[in-house]
Design an enzyme around this catalytic site. Structure first.
Site, PDB file in Angstrom:
ATOM      1  N   GLY A 291       0.832  -1.197   0.000  1.00 56.49           N
ATOM      2  CA  GLY A 291       0.000   0.000   0.000  1.00 56.49           C
ATOM      3  C   GLY A 291       0.861   1.239   0.000  1.00 56.49           C
ATOM      4  O   GLY A 291       1.685   1.423   0.879  1.00 56.49           O
ATOM      5  N   THR A 292       0.682   2.100  -1.007  1.00 59.55           N
ATOM      6  CA  THR A 292       1.670   3.159  -1.231  1.00 59.55           C
ATOM      7  C   THR A 292       1.127   4.245  -2.144  1.00 59.55           C
ATOM      8  O   THR A 292       0.261   3.996  -2.959  1.00 59.55           O
ATOM      9  CB  THR A 292       2.920   2.562  -1.909  1.00 59.55           C
ATOM     10  OG1 THR A 292       3.624   1.774  -0.971  1.00 59.55           O
ATOM     11  CG2 THR A 292       3.866   3.598  -2.429  1.00 59.55           C
ATOM     12  N   THR A 293       1.730   5.432  -2.037  1.00 60.67           N
ATOM     13  CA  THR A 293       1.709   6.419  -3.114  1.00 60.67           C
ATOM     14  C   THR A 293       3.120   6.967  -3.282  1.00 60.67           C
ATOM     15  O   THR A 293       3.745   7.376  -2.310  1.00 60.67           O
ATOM     16  CB  THR A 293       0.758   7.588  -2.814  1.00 60.67           C
ATOM     17  OG1 THR A 293      -0.543   7.086  -2.528  1.00 60.67           O
ATOM     18  CG2 THR A 293       0.678   8.538  -4.004  1.00 60.67           C
TER      19      THR A 293
END
Length: 206
Positions: A10-12
């Site tokens: 889970g990332t940006t």
């Protein structure tokens, strides 16, 4: 073995080329399904003096990939007594990903004798040179800001604000992105990773 909802992910991340360098930014939340597994995950890496990378995907795979890339760059410099070009780092990373499995998206950017360059690579090993990109679950929100505010005419000083704004937008809308920021600029002088205090000053000036 394919990743499951129990894998930490889970990332940006965002990365773009400016007229005088490259800007890279990420947030710091890692999730296991709907659980926030870690609030201080490091998704921004310095690979060499003027080369950096961001990661999105399974954290253990990403950390392993970054270690391999850094080792290969060091070996290249020892053997050839010169810096590795950004193009060569991208091709090398592509070959490593193809030998995987590494369930990782990565942005690699930096400055070499040909100027500032940026590449985006996916888990299959395909790579593409780009001027502006974003990866991870929050990338649709980050792209909304980048499409509006990014320009190749930006310098890294203005680019810092655009990158932080893009990450902020994702953190506000994507449940898998949040907590804090990581930010770096890369110019002819080298790579600078900003402290939380410096990032707060950038936010206050936006």
């Amino acid at each position: 073995m394919k990743p499951t909802d129990k894998d930490v992910k889970g990332t940006t991340t965002v990365g773009f080329v400016c007229k005088d360098g490259v800007v890279l930014a990420t947030e710091t939340r890692a999730t296991m399904g709907s659980l926030v597994a870690n609030k201080g995950a490091d998704k921004l890496f310095q690979l060499d003096d003027k080369i950096g990378a961001t990661i999105a995907g399974t954290v253990s795979h990403a950390q392993s990939l970054m270690d391999v890339i850094k080792a290969e760059i060091s070996l290249y410099k020892l053997k050839n007594e010169k810096d590795m070009s950004i193009d060569s780092v991208a091709v090398m990373t592509s070959n490593i990903l193809k030998s995987g499995p590494y369930y990782v998206q990565t942005i690699i950017g930096g400055v070499d004798k040909d100027g500032a360059k940026l590449y985006s690579l996916d888990p299959s090993g395909s790579y593409m040179e780009d001027k502006c990109t974003s990866t991870g679950s929050g990338s649709p929100y980050a792209f909304g800001v980048l499409e509006d505010r990014y320009s190749e005419d930006l310098d890294v000083e203005e680019g810092k604000k655009v990158a932080v704004k893009a990450i902020t937008s994702a953190m506000e809308r994507d449940v898998y992105s949040g907590n804090s920021y990581r930010l770096a600029t890369i110019t002819e002088e080298g790579m600078k990773i900003y402290t939380p205090e410096e990032i707060n000053e950038i936010k206050a000036d936006m």
